[in-house]
Write an enzyme that holds these catalytic residues in place. Structure first.
Site, PDB file in Angstrom:
ATOM      1  N   GLU A 125      -3.912  -7.128   2.797  1.00  0.00           N
ATOM      2  CA  GLU A 125      -4.151  -7.377   1.377  1.00  0.00           C
ATOM      3  C   GLU A 125      -3.128  -8.412   0.891  1.00  0.00           C
ATOM      4  OE1 GLU A 125      -4.124  -3.700  -0.770  1.00  0.00           O
ATOM      5  OE2 GLU A 125      -5.730  -2.805   0.445  1.00  0.00           O
ATOM      6  N   SER A 130       2.284  -7.642   6.437  1.00  0.00           N
ATOM      7  CA  SER A 130       3.207  -7.035   7.398  1.00  0.00           C
ATOM      8  C   SER A 130       3.604  -5.618   6.998  1.00  0.00           C
ATOM      9  CB  SER A 130       4.471  -7.903   7.524  1.00  0.00           C
ATOM     10  OG  SER A 130       4.156  -9.170   8.071  1.00  0.00           O
ATOM     11  N   ARG A 241      -1.899  -5.798  20.058  1.00  0.00           N
ATOM     12  CA  ARG A 241      -0.802  -6.716  20.381  1.00  0.00           C
ATOM     13  C   ARG A 241      -0.765  -7.032  21.866  1.00  0.00           C
ATOM     14  NH1 ARG A 241       2.886  -3.323  16.156  1.00  0.00           N
ATOM     15  NH2 ARG A 241       2.297  -4.548  14.319  1.00  0.00           N
ATOM     16  N   GLY A 337       2.233 -37.080  26.470  1.00  0.00           N
ATOM     17  CA  GLY A 337       2.612 -38.219  25.637  1.00  0.00           C
ATOM     18  C   GLY A 337       1.627 -38.448  24.511  1.00  0.00           C
ATOM     19  N   GLU A 361      -1.599  -9.735  13.881  1.00  0.00           N
ATOM     20  CA  GLU A 361      -1.273  -8.565  14.703  1.00  0.00           C
ATOM     21  C   GLU A 361       0.221  -8.224  14.635  1.00  0.00           C
ATOM     22  OE1 GLU A 361      -3.528  -6.780  16.222  1.00  0.00           O
ATOM     23  OE2 GLU A 361      -5.261  -8.084  16.392  1.00  0.00           O
TER      24      GLU A 361
END
Length: 379
Positions: A125, A130, A241, A337, A361
């Site tokens: 949300e 976290s 995870r 490169g 996650e």
């Protein structure tokens, strides 16, 4: 890790599907930010949507080791397609498989196994990414209905999903023990899916917000016991995870292969790139990072499959592999490169895709918090 003959055969089939069907469409997916319907139908036909769903409901019934073996293969192809399948067969079905009652499993799992119904997992949300304990989406009982109100953001597969596992607060005074899980169908009254988000990477996979405006959910769609949503979310995220880690290993594996091939044929100053010691050292560091990531991931898999919590092992694997991938893909660009910066080589696409794995996650910072907390906790 020793895999069964059946899983090895499935990996071979997935590898062929990626080579023949997904890779040739990868640039189109990247540019149009959508996955062609016919490619989804082909994925359905070979059973990719049912990888982790029990056989009695039409799936393959893969365990975590098998799922991670497939995820490693998915890491070598278009990330948007890999996420569509990986999210559906991971956190979006895990709750129903683990907590669903007989009626719920019979109603949803066969259709999810066939890919007729695609799944999505709704936790994040605006103020609770976290920190899932900060959820504000609420669910109140009203007769034979639960009434959901609130919003979710950054929900993977939202634009194409029919079945959503939604976390909502059913008892504010109980903290994390007041969070419950619900099965929400796309056409439920009061439920809506917002506009697809434009993202840095992960093109092709839908990410969108959800809104619940007095959304009516049948009482029988409570998933598991009331108040067990947060606990289930933690278990789901732990396994998730590890599968993310496995996909990162696959991504590193492909990048290293591309660099080896390029260094053998590209010349600079009259010498092949493979003859320059500085680039050799860079390649060596990439290979060490990949193999260390694979070993940490395998340890986490084995821990969880023994029935242990595996919180520490999963967070270590997720933290290391995602951070290692960032370094490996950066080295891959450098080795190539100027060509590495061009779309033609495909490295820049992986560079953008790789950024998300240190966020979703559970961010790298959250993984460090978890690891430290596990080390410091009293036995």
């Amino acid at each position: 890790m020793q895999l069964s003959a059946e899983v090895r055969m499935l990996c071979d089939e997935v590898r062929r599907f990626i080579r023949d069907e997904v890779d040739p469409r990868s640039r189109w997916i990247e540019e149009h930010d959508t996955i062609p319907d016919d490619l989804v139908q082909k994925a359905r036909a070979i059973g990719l949507f049912g990888l982790t769903i029990p056989e009695e409901y039409g799936g393959s019934g893969l365990d975590l080791a098998g799922k991670c073996a497939i995820e490693e293969e998915f890491g070598k192809t278009n990330y948007g397609f890999a996420t569509l399948i990986g999210n559906h067969t991971g956190i979006s079905t895990a709750g129903i498989v683990a907590l669903g009652n007989a009626r719920q499993k019979q109603k949803y799992l066969p259709r999810m196994a066939s890919g007729e119904w695609i799944g999505s997992f709704a936790l994040s949300e605006p103020q609770a990414g976290s920190d899932p304990a900060a959820l504000r989406t609420t669910a109140g009982k009203n007769g034979d209905r639960w009434i959901l109100n609130g919003e979710k953001i950054f929900i993977t597969n939202a634009g194409v999903a029919h079945v959503f596992t939604v976390m909502a607060v059913t008892e504010k005074t109980k903290g994390i023990k007041g969070i419950s899980a619900f099965i929400v169908e796309r056409d439920f009254r009061g439920f809506s899916v917002g506009k697809n988000e434009l993202k840095m990477g992960m093109h092709g996979c839908s990410t969108a917000p959800l809104a619940f405006d007095n959304c009516e959910v049948p009482a029988e769609n409570l998933l598991g016991p009331e108040g067990m949503g947060y606990v289930q979310a933690l278990k789901t995220l732990t396994a998730g995870r590890v599968t993310v880690s496995a996909r990162c290993v696959g991504m590193m594996d492909k990048l290293i292969g591309q660099c080896v091939d390029y260094m053998k044929v590209r010349t600079q100053g009259g010498r092949r790139l493979a003859e320059y010691q500085g680039l050799q050292w860079m390649l060596a560091d990439m290979a060490v990072a990949r193999d260390a990531a694979r070993l940490l991931t395998q340890r986490a898999i084995e821990t969880l499959m023994r029935g242990e919590r595996g919180t520490l092992e999963a967070s270590m694997a997720k933290l290391f592999t995602t951070e290692a991938l960032a370094k490996v893909v950066d080295c891959a660009v450098q080795i190539h490169g100027g060509m590495g910066y061009m779309r033609e080589a495909g490295i820049e696409t992986v560079y953008r895709d790789a950024r998300i794995v240190r966020i979703y996650e559970g961010t790298s910072e959250i993984q460090r918090n978890i690891i430290a907390g596990q080390l410091l906790k009293d036995d």
